[in-house]
Enzyme design. Sequence first.
Site, PDB file in Angstrom:
ATOM      1  N   VAL A   1       0.847  -1.230  -0.165  1.00 28.52           N
ATOM      2  CA  VAL A   1      -0.207   0.594   0.602  1.00 28.52           C
ATOM      3  C   VAL A   1       0.839   1.161   0.163  1.00 28.52           C
ATOM      4  CG1 VAL A   1      -1.564   1.682   1.134  1.00 28.52           C
ATOM      5  CG2 VAL A   1      -2.315  -1.102   0.514  1.00 28.52           C
TER       6      VAL A   1
ATOM      7  N   THR B   1      -5.598  -0.576   6.073  1.00 26.91           N
ATOM      8  CA  THR B   1      -6.687  -0.518   7.137  1.00 26.91           C
ATOM      9  C   THR B   1      -6.931  -0.740   8.246  1.00 26.91           C
ATOM     10  OG1 THR B   1      -7.333  -2.201   4.277  1.00 26.91           O
ATOM     11  CG2 THR B   1      -9.006  -2.785   6.528  1.00 26.91           C
TER      12      THR B   1
ATOM     13  N   GLU C   1      -7.622   2.714   1.935  1.00 27.24           N
ATOM     14  CA  GLU C   1      -7.286   2.316   0.240  1.00 27.24           C
ATOM     15  C   GLU C   1      -8.489   0.747  -0.304  1.00 27.24           C
ATOM     16  OE1 GLU C   1      -5.361  -1.426   1.561  1.00 27.24           O
ATOM     17  OE2 GLU C   1      -6.557  -1.096  -0.105  1.00 27.24           O
TER      18      GLU C   1
ATOM     19  N   ARG D   1      -6.112  -3.266  -5.407  1.00 26.98           N
ATOM     20  CA  ARG D   1      -6.454  -4.630  -5.594  1.00 26.98           C
ATOM     21  C   ARG D   1      -4.482  -4.750  -5.593  1.00 26.98           C
ATOM     22  NH1 ARG D   1     -10.749  -5.107 -10.157  1.00 26.98           N
ATOM     23  NH2 ARG D   1      -9.899  -3.298 -10.379  1.00 26.98           N
TER      24      ARG D   1
ATOM     25  N   LYS E   1     -14.824   1.115   3.926  1.00 26.58           N
ATOM     26  CA  LYS E   1     -13.582  -0.115   3.881  1.00 26.58           C
ATOM     27  C   LYS E   1     -13.980  -1.964   4.395  1.00 26.58           C
ATOM     28  CE  LYS E   1      -9.903  -2.152   3.105  1.00 26.58           C
ATOM     29  NZ  LYS E   1      -9.532  -1.730   1.603  1.00 26.58           N
TER      30      LYS E   1
ATOM     31  N   CYS F   1      -6.082  -9.721   2.270  1.00 22.47           N
ATOM     32  CA  CYS F   1      -6.913  -8.454   2.554  1.00 22.47           C
ATOM     33  C   CYS F   1      -8.170  -9.195   3.234  1.00 22.47           C
ATOM     34  CB  CYS F   1      -7.718  -7.539   1.634  1.00 22.47           C
ATOM     35  SG  CYS F   1      -5.784  -7.016   0.989  1.00 22.47           S
TER      36      CYS F   1
HETATM   37  C1  UDX Z   1      -9.117  -7.254  -2.647  1.00 23.42           C
HETATM   38  C2  UDX Z   1      -9.806  -5.723  -3.003  1.00 23.42           C
HETATM   39  O1  UDX Z   1     -10.312  -6.344  -3.948  1.00 23.42           O
HETATM   40  C3  UDX Z   1      -9.812  -4.242  -2.557  1.00 23.42           C
HETATM   41  O2  UDX Z   1      -9.858  -3.283  -3.021  1.00 23.42           O
HETATM   42  C4  UDX Z   1      -8.960  -4.595  -1.544  1.00 23.42           C
HETATM   43  O3  UDX Z   1      -8.292  -2.510  -1.437  1.00 23.42           O
HETATM   44  C5  UDX Z   1      -8.100  -5.434  -1.028  1.00 23.42           C
HETATM   45  O4  UDX Z   1      -8.380  -6.086  -0.963  1.00 23.42           O
HETATM   46  P1  UDX Z   1      -6.854  -8.217  -3.223  1.00 23.42           P
HETATM   47  O5  UDX Z   1      -7.554  -8.706  -1.985  1.00 23.42           O
HETATM   48  O6  UDX Z   1      -5.624  -7.398  -3.860  1.00 23.42           O
HETATM   49  O7  UDX Z   1      -7.715  -6.931  -3.237  1.00 23.42           O
HETATM   50  O8  UDX Z   1      -8.268  -8.840  -4.118  1.00 23.42           O
HETATM   51  P2  UDX Z   1      -8.879  -9.511  -5.468  1.00 23.42           P
HETATM   52  O9  UDX Z   1      -8.463  -8.833  -6.592  1.00 23.42           O
HETATM   53  O10 UDX Z   1     -10.365  -9.018  -4.472  1.00 23.42           O
HETATM   54  O11 UDX Z   1      -9.683 -11.139  -4.962  1.00 23.42           O
HETATM   55  C6  UDX Z   1      -9.064 -11.470  -3.834  1.00 23.42           C
HETATM   56  C7  UDX Z   1      -9.462 -12.697  -3.600  1.00 23.42           C
HETATM   57  O12 UDX Z   1     -10.701 -12.955  -4.313  1.00 23.42           O
HETATM   58  C8  UDX Z   1      -8.624 -13.773  -4.626  1.00 23.42           C
HETATM   59  O13 UDX Z   1      -8.108 -14.862  -3.884  1.00 23.42           O
HETATM   60  C9  UDX Z   1      -9.510 -13.930  -5.869  1.00 23.42           C
HETATM   61  O14 UDX Z   1      -8.681 -15.054  -6.402  1.00 23.42           O
HETATM   62  C10 UDX Z   1     -10.880 -14.081  -5.763  1.00 23.42           C
HETATM   63  N1  UDX Z   1     -11.399 -13.246  -6.052  1.00 23.42           N
HETATM   64  C11 UDX Z   1     -12.111 -12.463  -6.368  1.00 23.42           C
HETATM   65  C12 UDX Z   1     -12.533 -14.947  -6.568  1.00 23.42           C
HETATM   66  O15 UDX Z   1     -12.483 -15.958  -5.826  1.00 23.42           O
HETATM   67  N2  UDX Z   1     -13.668 -14.462  -7.749  1.00 23.42           N
HETATM   68  C13 UDX Z   1     -13.591 -13.447  -8.096  1.00 23.42           C
HETATM   69  O16 UDX Z   1     -14.494 -13.158  -8.809  1.00 23.42           O
HETATM   70  C14 UDX Z   1     -12.330 -11.940  -7.763  1.00 23.42           C
END
Ligand code: UDX
Length: 430
Positions: free
Chosen positions: A12, A122, A152, A155, A205, A261
């Site tokens: 971040v 967060t 924040e 992703r 958040k 997250c």
């Molecule tokens: C997440 C939030 O999207 C972001 O807004 C926040 O600030 C931080 O946490 P991140 O953890 O980096 O971001 O990844 P993200 O793309 O959201 O995916 C999180 C998890 O969900 C991953 O394991 C991903 O594989 C899973 N996922 C995501 C699914 O299983 N299906 C989906 O349709 C989308």
Amino acid sequence: MSDVAVIGAGYVGLTTAACLAHLGHRVVAADIDADRVERLNRGEIPIHEDGLPELVTEGLESGRLRFVVGASVAIPDAEFVFLCVPTPQGDDGAADLSFVERVVREIAEHLRPGSVVINKSTMPVGSTRTVQRILSEEGASIDEIGVASNPEFLREGTSVRDFLQASRVVVGCDNPATAVRVSELYAGVRAPIVVTDPASAEMIKYASNAFLATKISFMNAVANLCEAVGADVNEVALGMGYDPRIGFEFLQPGPGYGGSCFPKDTAALMHTARRAEADFPLLQGVIDGNREQHDRMVAKARRLAGGSLAGVDVGVWGLTFKANTDDVRDSPAVYIVGRLLEEGAIIRAYDPAARPDAVDLPGLTRADSALEAAKGVGLLVVLTEWDEFRWIDHTDLADAVLVKRILDTRNVLDAVGLRRRGWEYEGVGR
Ligand code: UDX
């Protein structure tokens, strides 16, 4: 243009520092890791983020961005101080604010009058008050030092885009003038700015991440039901997504969510609810359902292997928690591989980005390519949706494996084509 300090140069903090420098501010980013600081000042970026190396180089070359060791070194000239330090999950699910507390106590005496401490990491509802309390305890006057929440929404893998093309900027602050000053840092970001009170900003958040996690767990449950009734979850998601109230995003079933997250933030929100005696059974269901989804993938693999994984050569594609990142923190893939190893599987795993030493699982062998991981296996398991798996040549793959059996937990492969070529293919929900 403002003078900004960013404390913590991790996922971040690094993105926040580079993007604020790109927006024209003078940024000093501090970290406790001297080696990391030295590499960053050479433009070496230790994380996998599209566009971040270019922004860091731009900031270093323009003189608007530099990295220092230690928070107190970054503070004296700063008008704004972003806290981007880790807030890991504690044993009871609560967010651990010890890093935040340590940094606030360290910087309190160095803060210049009129400066603003901004919670970017967060932090649970109430953290702005906590930072104010700590500042007061350290003798800083909260009449002279502002405190704001500015969560924040980045992703991993797309954090630069998510910062500069934010869907919204949230500022939580009791003092309207301070809120305006913080908002003005984002001049150049074309996004709605939501100015609210600190507790609401902090809740925005957590509620946002918990809702996204809910969508994922919901679709995983729908996928499992699709398997039972012979429906195709991809078709279902398509038909659902056209409704603007649902949308197409985050309807992709898989092995369950992971990362640094969602697991942490859903647990923290659950802890907040329990402590407030405002229980949240729906969220508990999302959390429990997610762990069950991981275990469901293990059961699928065991069934595909004929009832036991003992002594079965298994090729694994993917160790990171999602594609386009090198991060394996709280990765479903790592959890599932650990369970498969416990059941006696002999595993060779390939991931395009996970560092060679990133996963410490006894018995796990790493492969240098997807085909090498597939060589001679009785079962192939896809755990992360990297594009290179999507486009692998099926003839080469059939030549590599011992048995044409595949568990595709991300539905990234061509199920119809593979089945037509004699593969025993199992996905999620189709
Ligand atoms: C997440 C939030 O999207 C972001 O807004 C926040 O600030 C931080 O946490 P991140 O953890 O980096 O971001 O990844 P993200 O793309 O959201 O995916 C999180 C998890 O969900 C991953 O394991 C991903 O594989 C899973 N996922 C995501 C699914 O299983 N299906 C989906 O349709 C989308």
